[in-house]
Design an enzyme around this catalytic site. Structure first.
Site, PDB file in Angstrom:
ATOM      1  N   ALA A 140      30.241  12.679  76.570  1.00  0.00           N
ATOM      2  CA  ALA A 140      31.115  11.715  75.913  1.00  0.00           C
ATOM      3  C   ALA A 140      31.522  12.165  74.512  1.00  0.00           C
ATOM      4  CB  ALA A 140      30.430  10.352  75.827  1.00  0.00           C
ATOM      5  N   ASN A 185      25.461   5.462  70.223  1.00  0.00           N
ATOM      6  CA  ASN A 185      24.549   6.385  70.892  1.00  0.00           C
ATOM      7  C   ASN A 185      24.979   7.833  70.690  1.00  0.00           C
ATOM      8  OD1 ASN A 185      22.505   4.710  72.212  1.00  0.00           O
ATOM      9  ND2 ASN A 185      24.200   3.873  73.380  1.00  0.00           N
ATOM     10  N   HIS A 219      36.059   9.605  67.363  1.00  0.00           N
ATOM     11  CA  HIS A 219      34.942  10.253  66.663  1.00  0.00           C
ATOM     12  C   HIS A 219      35.415  11.593  66.097  1.00  0.00           C
ATOM     13  CE1 HIS A 219      32.508   7.315  68.770  1.00  0.00           C
ATOM     14  NE2 HIS A 219      32.906   7.795  69.929  1.00  0.00           N
TER      15      HIS A 219
END
Length: 276
Positions: free
Chosen positions: A130, A198, A228
């Site tokens: 991810a 996470n 991100h």
């Protein structure tokens, strides 16, 4: 490889702990068939709801208790609330088996789970699909990394209800511009936003640890994806990485998270592994 080795690869039994959106996606993929893997068991709090879903999907799979997982599986994929991570991991690790952990934030205050795995020959696997660049961060960590900085921007509803926001009475409703709601270490972020970041916990485990890895978290009404950006400074390389993950039906989780699990499972028995 010997015939026995091939047999072992073909018989890896996978259980799923938690049957939310990620768990259902992984269960469907395993039921459809992944080479060398089989869906062996599912554990979930609401067994009636789980059984109804399995029946609708035409999936035949036993529903078992957490403590019984080692009797049914060689590996458990944790897709459950972070507060039951211990209950999922301890029986499997004590039995010398594997747990694939998605709640990486919950691992940071539990180094004893790593010690347990080491003592009994078990293994904790954190899937990283991810977030890009983990191979590069892991490689750089073999040398010297001076800093790892991450900036996360999420739609406000992807952060709403986080313990840190509630405790500090920070509202993300009705924002018209981006608001920085947190700045600090990965360790502190994991405690403050246990269901939201996470990725930074996993990043810290791959690199220089949760106390030296830093993160800014922004609630940004201008974005529709979980964004991100990571900056790494090391003696071997300097690099910047960015990714925009499409949220799933659960706004806290990107669609790519479940696919990351499937990719990690596929790699376990693949004759060709690309990536470290």
């Amino acid at each position: 490889m010997s015939a026995a080795g091939v047999s072992n690869l073909q018989s890896k039994r996978v259980a799923i702990a938690g049957l939310g959106e990620i768990g259902r996606t992984v269960a469907n993929k395993l039921a459809q068939g992944l080479p060398g893997l089989s869906l062996a068991a599912i554990t979930t709090r609401d067994q009636a709801k789980a059984r109804a879903w399995l029946d609708r999907e035409g999936i035949v799979c036993p529903l078992v208790a957490l403590d019984d997982l080692p009797d049914h599986a060689d590996l458990v994929v944790e897709c459950a609330p972070a507060d039951i991570l211990d209950q999922i991991c301890r029986p499997m690790l004590t039995a010398g088996k594997q747990v694939m952990v998605l709640s990486a934030s919950a691992l940071l205050p539990r180094p004893d789970l790593v010690d347990l795995a080491r003592a009994h020959g078990g293994q904790i696997i954190v899937p990283t699909g991810a977030l890009i660049g983990f191979d590069a961060v892991s490689a750089a960590a073999e040398g010297t990394i001076s800093s790892v900085q991450m900036v996360t921007r999420k739609p406000p509803n992807g952060l709403a209800g986080a313990p840190y926001l509630v405790a500090n009475r920070i509202s993300v409703e009705g924002l018209t511009s981006a608001l920085c709601v947190f700045k600090g270490s990965a360790r502190d972020a994991a405690a403050a936003f246990p269901a939201n970041v996470n990725v930074v916990a996993a990043l810290s485990l791959a690199g220089i640890g949760p106390d030296r890895t830093t993160i800014e978290i922004w609630a940004d009404p201008a974005v529709t994806r979980n964004c991100h950006q990571i900056r790494v400074e090391a003696d071997s390389a300097s690099f910047t990485m960015s990714i925009e993950n499409v949220p799933s039906e659960n706004p806290r989780t990107g669609r790519i998270t479940a696919l990351s699990v499937i990719a990690a499972l596929r790699k376990l028995t693949s004759p060709l592994q690309v990536g470290t």
